[in-house]
Design a protein around this motif. Structure first.
Motif, mmCIF file in Angstrom:
data_model
loop_
_atom_site.group_PDB
_atom_site.id
_atom_site.type_symbol
_atom_site.label_atom_id
_atom_site.label_comp_id
_atom_site.label_asym_id
_atom_site.label_seq_id
_atom_site.Cartn_x
_atom_site.Cartn_y
_atom_site.Cartn_z
ATOM 1 N N MET A 1 0.851 -1.189 0.000
ATOM 2 C CA MET A 1 0.000 0.000 0.000
ATOM 3 C C MET A 1 0.885 1.236 0.000
ATOM 4 O O MET A 1 1.322 1.706 1.038
ATOM 5 N N ALA A 2 1.188 1.734 -1.192
ATOM 6 C CA ALA A 2 2.058 2.906 -1.293
ATOM 7 C C ALA A 2 1.239 4.180 -1.253
ATOM 8 O O ALA A 2 0.248 4.314 -1.960
ATOM 9 N N PHE A 3 1.621 5.090 -0.382
ATOM 10 C CA PHE A 3 1.076 6.432 -0.429
ATOM 11 C C PHE A 3 2.070 7.401 0.181
ATOM 12 O O PHE A 3 2.984 7.009 0.899
ATOM 13 N N PHE A 4 1.859 8.680 -0.135
ATOM 14 C CA PHE A 4 2.825 9.731 0.167
ATOM 15 C C PHE A 4 2.127 10.819 0.976
ATOM 16 O O PHE A 4 1.210 11.475 0.490
ATOM 17 N N ILE A 5 2.558 10.992 2.227
ATOM 18 C CA ILE A 5 1.982 12.005 3.120
ATOM 19 C C ILE A 5 3.065 13.018 3.485
ATOM 20 O O ILE A 5 4.164 12.634 3.892
ATOM 21 N N THR A 6 2.750 14.290 3.340
ATOM 22 C CA THR A 6 3.703 15.335 3.719
ATOM 23 C C THR A 6 3.157 16.129 4.899
ATOM 24 O O THR A 6 1.946 16.238 5.096
ATOM 25 N N PHE A 7 4.073 16.665 5.674
ATOM 26 C CA PHE A 7 3.750 17.529 6.810
ATOM 27 C C PHE A 7 4.268 18.921 6.505
ATOM 28 O O PHE A 7 5.410 19.086 6.083
ATOM 29 N N GLU A 8 3.429 19.919 6.737
ATOM 30 C CA GLU A 8 3.814 21.300 6.507
ATOM 31 C C GLU A 8 3.456 22.144 7.726
ATOM 32 O O GLU A 8 2.644 21.751 8.560
ATOM 33 N N GLY A 9 4.059 23.326 7.799
ATOM 34 C CA GLY A 9 3.784 24.240 8.896
ATOM 35 C C GLY A 9 4.949 25.176 9.135
ATOM 36 O O GLY A 9 6.064 24.954 8.649
ATOM 37 N N ILE A 10 4.697 26.225 9.889
ATOM 38 C CA ILE A 10 5.739 27.200 10.198
ATOM 39 C C ILE A 10 6.767 26.593 11.145
ATOM 40 O O ILE A 10 6.586 25.473 11.652
ATOM 41 N N VAL B 1 5.063 3.309 2.282
ATOM 42 C CA VAL B 1 4.416 4.526 2.742
ATOM 43 C C VAL B 1 5.517 5.536 3.064
ATOM 44 O O VAL B 1 6.460 5.220 3.796
ATOM 45 N N VAL B 2 5.418 6.730 2.524
ATOM 46 C CA VAL B 2 6.444 7.754 2.720
ATOM 47 C C VAL B 2 5.849 8.925 3.489
ATOM 48 O O VAL B 2 4.812 9.474 3.103
ATOM 49 N N LEU B 3 6.513 9.294 4.582
ATOM 50 C CA LEU B 3 6.142 10.472 5.371
ATOM 51 C C LEU B 3 7.277 11.478 5.239
ATOM 52 O O LEU B 3 8.419 11.170 5.579
ATOM 53 N N CYS B 4 6.969 12.678 4.774
ATOM 54 C CA CYS B 4 8.019 13.671 4.530
ATOM 55 C C CYS B 4 7.750 14.968 5.285
ATOM 56 O O CYS B 4 6.655 15.530 5.196
ATOM 57 N N LEU C 1 -1.682 13.144 0.499
ATOM 58 C CA LEU C 1 -2.280 13.887 1.609
ATOM 59 C C LEU C 1 -1.219 14.793 2.210
ATOM 60 O O LEU C 1 -0.058 14.388 2.360
ATOM 61 N N THR C 2 -1.622 16.011 2.543
ATOM 62 C CA THR C 2 -0.722 16.943 3.226
ATOM 63 C C THR C 2 -1.373 17.396 4.524
ATOM 64 O O THR C 2 -2.516 17.861 4.517
ATOM 65 N N LEU C 3 -0.661 17.247 5.620
ATOM 66 C CA LEU C 3 -1.136 17.689 6.931
ATOM 67 C C LEU C 3 -0.475 19.021 7.257
ATOM 68 O O LEU C 3 0.752 19.093 7.419
ATOM 69 N N LEU C 4 -1.278 20.064 7.315
ATOM 70 C CA LEU C 4 -0.778 21.402 7.625
ATOM 71 C C LEU C 4 -0.980 21.668 9.110
ATOM 72 O O LEU C 4 -2.106 21.854 9.572
ATOM 73 N N TYR D 1 -5.806 23.468 -2.606
ATOM 74 C CA TYR D 1 -5.595 22.038 -2.830
ATOM 75 C C TYR D 1 -6.402 21.185 -1.848
ATOM 76 O O TYR D 1 -6.145 21.217 -0.643
ATOM 77 N N PRO D 2 -7.340 20.377 -2.340
ATOM 78 C CA PRO D 2 -8.137 19.509 -1.461
ATOM 79 C C PRO D 2 -7.305 18.497 -0.673
ATOM 80 O O PRO D 2 -7.758 18.022 0.375
ATOM 81 N N ARG D 3 -6.104 18.177 -1.159
ATOM 82 C CA ARG D 3 -5.271 17.201 -0.446
ATOM 83 C C ARG D 3 -4.743 17.743 0.880
ATOM 84 O O ARG D 3 -4.247 16.969 1.715
ATOM 85 N N ILE D 4 -4.812 19.047 1.092
ATOM 86 C CA ILE D 4 -4.269 19.646 2.305
ATOM 87 C C ILE D 4 -5.344 19.664 3.390
ATOM 88 O O ILE D 4 -6.452 20.151 3.177
#
Length: 216
Positions: A1-10, A91-94, A131-134, A183-186
Motif C-alpha cells: 500500500m504505497a502512499f505519500f503524506i507530507t507535513f507542513e507548517g511554520i 508509505v512515505v512520510l516527509c 495527503l498533506t497535513l498542515l 488544494y483539497p489534499r491539504i
C-alpha cells in the motif's frame, strides 16, 4: 500500500514530533513501517545543500539562489529516496515538500509562485502528495518554541529562518492557508494543545484518509 503524506507548517509547529508519532501509529495500523524523510535533505547530496540553506551564517544568500538550491535538493531527494520508495510500495512520510517552497519563497520572499510551481514540477517529475497535513500554529508561539529547541540542540546550526522577522513568518502562514484553500489534499490540523492532543487530531484525519483509500 504505497502512499505519500507530507507535513507542513511554520517553524516550531511540531512537525518532526508528529511525524515520528504517526509513523509508529501507522505501523500498528497497517502492519508496515513507513519511510520517514525530510526536506531539504533526505539523502547525502540534499543534506549537504540543507547545511548551506539553513546555516544562519549564510544570511546574505540571494533569494533566487535560495530557491534554486531548494529545487536542486528536492530533485535529488525525489530521484534517490521518495520515488524508489513509492515504486516499492512503501508509505512515505516527509517533513516539508513543495508547499513549503511556495509558502516560504513565494509568500515569504515574494518570488513568483508560478515560477516556483514550474520548478517544483521539474524537481518532482510531477509527483504530488496523496495527503498533506498542515500543522497550523501562531508564528509568535512557533518561533519561540523553535528558538528554545535550537538552544538545546548540539547539532548543526540550522536556524537561518528563525532569524527572519515576525512579519516574514506571518506571510508564510498566510501562504499555507491559501494553499489549503487551493488544494483539497491539504488538511489543516490545529497544532495547539499537548502533543497527544495534536496526535489524536492527526490520527482522525488519517483514519478517514485510509478509509477512502480502501474504498477505491
Amino acid at each position: 500500500m504505497a502512499f505519500f503524506i507530507t507535513f507542513e507548517g511554520i517553524e516550531g509547529s511540531g512537525k518532526s514530533t508528529q511525524i515520528a508519532l504517526l509513523a509508529r501509529w501507522l505501523e500498528g495500523k497497517i502492519g508496515q513501517s513507513p519511510l520517514m524523510t525530510r526536506e531539504p535533505g533526505g539523502c547525502p547530496i540534499a543534506d549537504q545543500i540543507r547545511g548551506t540553506l539553513l546555516d544562519a551564517s549564510n544570511d546574505g544568500m540571494d533569494e533566487r539562489a535560495e530557491l534554486l538550491l531548494y529545487a536542486a535538493a528536492r530533485a535529488q531527494h525525489m530521484a534517490e529516496v521518495i520515488q524508489p520508495a513509492l515504486d516499492e510500495g512503501q508509505v512515505v512520510l516527509c517533513d516539508r515538500f513543495t508547499d513549503a517552497t511556495i509558502a516560504y519563497q513565494g509568500y515569504g520572499r515574494g518570488l513568483s509562485t508560478d515560477l516556483i510551481e514550474e520548478l517544483n514540477y521539474l524537481a518532482t517529475r510531477g509527483v504530488e502528495p496523496d495527503l498533506t497535513l498542515l500543522l497550523d500554529f501562531l508564528p509568535e508561539d512557533g518561533i519561540k518554541r523553535a528558538k528554545e529547541r535550537n538552544a538545546e540542540t548540539t547539532g548543526p546550526n540550522e536556524d537561518r529562518f528563525e532569524q527572519e522577522n515576525l512579519a516574514f513568518h506571518h506571510r508564510v502562514r498566510i501562504g499555507y492557508l491559501a494553499l489549503e484553500n487551493k488544494y483539497p489534499r491539504i488538511r489543516r490540523i490545529d497544532a495547539t494543545g499537548t502533543t497527544t492532543e495534536v496526535a489524536a487530531r492527526i490520527q482522525i484525519t488519517i483514519e478517514k484518509f485510509l478509509e477512502n483509500r480502501l474504498a477505491l
